[in-house]
Enzyme design. Structure first.
Site, PDB file in Angstrom:
ATOM      1  N   ASN A 125       0.803  -1.223   0.000  1.00 42.91           N
ATOM      2  CA  ASN A 125       0.000   0.000   0.000  1.00 42.91           C
ATOM      3  C   ASN A 125       0.838   1.276   0.000  1.00 42.91           C
ATOM      4  O   ASN A 125       0.313   2.371   0.166  1.00 42.91           O
ATOM      5  CB  ASN A 125      -0.962   0.010   1.192  1.00 42.91           C
ATOM      6  CG  ASN A 125      -1.763  -1.268   1.268  1.00 42.91           C
ATOM      7  OD1 ASN A 125      -1.477  -2.136   2.083  1.00 42.91           O
ATOM      8  ND2 ASN A 125      -2.718  -1.409   0.371  1.00 42.91           N
ATOM      9  N   ILE A 173       1.012   6.926  -0.020  1.00 42.09           N
ATOM     10  CA  ILE A 173       0.367   5.956   0.860  1.00 42.09           C
ATOM     11  C   ILE A 173      -1.091   5.782   0.453  1.00 42.09           C
ATOM     12  O   ILE A 173      -1.792   6.760   0.210  1.00 42.09           O
ATOM     13  CB  ILE A 173       0.416   6.443   2.326  1.00 42.09           C
ATOM     14  CG1 ILE A 173       1.860   6.785   2.706  1.00 42.09           C
ATOM     15  CG2 ILE A 173      -0.159   5.407   3.272  1.00 42.09           C
ATOM     16  CD1 ILE A 173       1.960   7.637   3.941  1.00 42.09           C
ATOM     17  N   CYS A 174      -1.524   4.531   0.388  1.00 45.35           N
ATOM     18  CA  CYS A 174      -2.940   4.284   0.102  1.00 45.35           C
ATOM     19  C   CYS A 174      -3.640   3.955   1.411  1.00 45.35           C
ATOM     20  O   CYS A 174      -3.592   2.832   1.892  1.00 45.35           O
ATOM     21  CB  CYS A 174      -3.089   3.132  -0.888  1.00 45.35           C
ATOM     22  SG  CYS A 174      -4.790   2.805  -1.293  1.00 45.35           S
ATOM     23  N   LEU A 175      -4.268   4.956   1.993  1.00 47.75           N
ATOM     24  CA  LEU A 175      -4.926   4.787   3.287  1.00 47.75           C
ATOM     25  C   LEU A 175      -6.250   5.537   3.230  1.00 47.75           C
ATOM     26  O   LEU A 175      -6.287   6.695   2.824  1.00 47.75           O
ATOM     27  CB  LEU A 175      -4.007   5.362   4.381  1.00 47.75           C
ATOM     28  CG  LEU A 175      -4.466   5.214   5.814  1.00 47.75           C
ATOM     29  CD1 LEU A 175      -4.537   3.753   6.213  1.00 47.75           C
ATOM     30  CD2 LEU A 175      -3.524   5.961   6.748  1.00 47.75           C
ATOM     31  N   LYS A 209      -7.898   9.999   2.177  1.00 46.49           N
ATOM     32  CA  LYS A 209      -8.657  10.384   0.986  1.00 46.49           C
ATOM     33  C   LYS A 209      -9.800  11.289   1.404  1.00 46.49           C
ATOM     34  O   LYS A 209     -10.361  11.149   2.486  1.00 46.49           O
ATOM     35  CB  LYS A 209      -9.230   9.127   0.312  1.00 46.49           C
ATOM     36  CG  LYS A 209      -8.194   8.075   0.006  1.00 46.49           C
ATOM     37  CD  LYS A 209      -8.054   7.867  -1.478  1.00 46.49           C
ATOM     38  CE  LYS A 209      -6.834   7.047  -1.826  1.00 46.49           C
ATOM     39  NZ  LYS A 209      -7.053   5.624  -1.581  1.00 46.49           N
TER      40      LYS A 209
END
Lengths: 505, 154
Positions: free
Chosen positions: B83, B90-92, B96
């Protein structure tokens, strides 16, 4: 339900509401004043259903229809505005479906929790900090701006869940959500992380002002129109009319903005072609597929590096610019095999021999290229004519104001009665309409498979084309000769008019 | 209340103070001297995870409309994680716009990032090639992750 703001919702049964040309703000003010006078029952509506069975309405009128549905639901089920709006949205504004569901179940709280209208205790249990930030636990600080609640400008407010935030932060939060776009706006929940309480309509109206409130109203309306299959926005740029389908089979809408479109597919009016063909055609016009057809028809791939090559001049001895491979254009074989043995350097009898002997690979390749070429030719034929009418339609539309101006001048200078001049405007509108139909006859024709049908269709198309061209020519004739005030004789003008009538009808 | 990038709002002041006084365990924080909206964190890899021995540098920046918009976070240490991509993005979910809420804090973001290190989410990978390794051979992924910790996160 308590109303803290003077404007909560426009009333639906306004006596003078329809066809009102006033600005949005004015109508809002008026609605507000009617609102404070109290809410009556749903009155009798005046709806302008046009001959095709459509109601073309401005944004604020759509909103009235929307509110009427909300009010009806309120009365039937005993809900508040906020509850009805959110629940109806969840059921895509299908009142019957929603009422059935509501009346067939006793477990209303489950439905309310699902839509974020009641606080879900389960969430509070599985995420303890959702409870931990209630006013009692957060030492009197607002969780957004960190000022103390009892200080001067921080009036606390919360949804049913009890998560309190300053009024200023509510405004900032809702304004941010509204401006992030439609999807964000309608899915707004309590600012507390993991709390799924939906922010209702009244909250937006309470905290938003000016441009933000206007944007919210737009999204609010959109939540109704977008989910509703019987409502469609006019697809033309800059037009904010909305169309409601009443009944009847004709799917063509003449919008008040002067354009017409197909209600079924939302494309520009495309009679006599059907929705699917039109869509395919439009896709064809814009897509790469035509480039590919051209490439297939006019190029061959280099046998070594497979890059397409167009041969625009010269002999059959090809040298690929990319990989320097030398090959024969006709048989795509290696050039080294060519020489006096194959009938001389610049002849390729390998190709002829293969063709004679019926070599399947070469023949099928040939056929593919031929098909592509024919297909491209056919397409170009139809597209050219389609485009021609498209341009003519545009020109005719541009002519409309000019003609309207001329009508006024003829009336002023020569004292022709307006009634006798209306034929000019009728004629130009007729031309626009004809051009539009003619344009799509080429789409229709392109997809006709049956030859007999095609022949009949083409002769009819030809006829319409002939009359349309003639009328267009007549209407484009300068009217100036008839405007000379020194000439009192009106006969030439009437002759001109009669000619138009005779040809145009 | 209008937020602007030049101004440090009472909320940011309060948050900074809280961060410096009660720094969560396994985290070290430095506030940029030039820009009080710019934070640098040293985050310890969660115990028991592939990253347990490492110290990861994470940069956090507060945009002008914070807290209405989420903070921007970036890994400054190379890390082998499905992620987190090559440049440290960062994909969190809470970073978003649609999952962020203004009631969240920088502290929560940092703790979530730390938690993410210990709980790679393979269903929503940012770097698919890394996710493929994690799926195909967890042993290999663990080996690479631990190697990278030794190489970059010391």
């Amino acid at each position: 339900m308590e109303r803290e703001n003077s404007y909560v919702s426009p009333n639906v049964d306004l006596e003078d509401g329809w066809g009102d040309e006033g600005s949005y703000e004015q109508s809002m003010e008026r609605q507000a004043s009617v609102q404070s006078a109290g809410i009556g029952g749903a009155g009798v509506e005046k709806e302008e259903v046009d001959k095709n069975g459509f109601i073309v309405q401005k944004l604020e009128n759509i909103e009235k229809t929307q509110w009427r549905i909300v009010r009806e639901t309120n009365e039937t089920l005993g809900l508040t505005d906020d509850q009805s709006i959110i629940l109806l949205r969840a059921f895509k504004w299908n009142t019957e479906k929603f009422q059935d569901k509501w009346l067939s179940t006793d477990n209303h709280s489950k439905l309310l929790i699902e839509q974020g209208l009641e606080f879900d205790q389960k969430i509070a249990k599985s995420f303890p900090y959702v409870n931990a930030t209630l006013k009692s636990a957060n030492q009197g600080y607002c969780q957004i701006c960190y000022s103390q609640f009892n200080s001067t400008n921080a009036k606390a407010d919360s949804l049913k869940c009890g998560h309190e935030f300053c009024s200023g932060d509510w405004t900032d939060y809702l304004s941010a959500r509204v401006n992030q776009g439609f999807q964000f706006c309608i899915s707004t929940t309590c600012p507390q992380h993991q709390c799924n309480m939906a922010v209702p309509h009244s909250m937006f109206v309470k905290y938003l002002t000016g441009a933000d409130l206007k944007t919210y109203q737009k999204w609010f309306c959109k939540s109704y129109t977008d989910d509703n299959k019987k409502v469609r926005w006019c697809p033309f740029a800059g037009c904010d009319y909305c169309v409601i389908y009443k009944d009847g089979g004709i799917m063509e809408v003449n919008c008040k903005c002067g354009n017409s479109f197909c209600f079924k597919c939302g494309q520009e009016s495309h009679k006599p072609s059907d929705c699917d063909n039109t869509k395919q055609w439009n896709l064809k016009n814009s897509a790469e597929s035509e480039n590919i057809t051209w490439i297939m028809a006019n190029t061959k791939d280099c046998p070594k590096c497979n890059k397409p090559i167009e041969k625009n001049q010269g002999c059959n001895h090809m040298t690929c610019r990319l990989c320097r491979h030398e090959f024969c254009w006709l048989c795509t074989g290696d050039w080294k095999e060519h020489g006096s043995a194959t009938g001389g350097y610049y002849q390729c009898n390998k190709y002829d021999a293969a063709k004679k002997s019926g070599d399947q690979t070469i023949l099928s390749k040939e056929k593919k290229i031929d098909d592509a070429k024919n297909e491209l030719k056919k397409y170009m034929f139809y597209f050219e004519r389609f485009n021609n009418h498209h341009k003519a339609e545009k020109h005719a539309k541009e002519l409309l104001p000019v003609i309207q101006n001329k009508i006024l001048m003829l009336h002023d200078v020569k004292n022709y009665p307006v009634g006798e001049l209306n034929f000019l405007e009728e004629a130009i509108n007729q031309v626009v309409r004809c051009r539009q139909v003619l344009k799509y006859t080429y789409v229709h024709g392109y997809y006709i498979k049956n030859e007999m049908e095609l022949n009949l269709f083409q002769s009819m198309q030809e006829m319409l084309e002939k009359f349309c061209e003639h009328l267009h020519e007549l209407i484009e004739k300068p009217l100036d000769p008839y405007l000379d005030p020194n000439i009192i004789e009106r006969t030439p003008f009437y002759r001109y008019r009669d000619e138009q009538f005779a040809r145009g009808r | 209340m209008q937020y602007s990038s030049a101004v440090v709002t009472p909320r940011i002041m309060k948050e900074t103070k809280l961060l410096l006084e009660k720094t969560p365990p396994g985290v070290r924080v430095t506030v940029s001297e030039e820009n009080p909206r710019h934070f640098l964190f040293d985050i310890q890899g969660p115990p028991g995870s592939f990253y347990e021995a490492g110290i990861f540098k994470v940069e956090i920046f507060l945009p002008s409309d914070y807290p209405m918009s989420p903070p921007k976070a970036l890994f400054r240490t190379k890390v082998f994680h499905p992620n987190i991509d090559k440049v440290g993005r960062i994909c969190l979910d809470i970073l978003k716009q649609d999952k962020w809420t203004p009631a969240l804090l920088i502290e929560k973001v940092v703790l979530s990032i730390q938690w993410l290190l210990g709980a790679p989410n393979l269903d929503d990978p940012l770097d698919t090639s890394v996710a493929d390794v994690f799926k195909a051979s967890p042993e290999h992924a663990e080996k690479t992750a631990r190697e990278w910790v030794q190489l970059y996160a010391k």
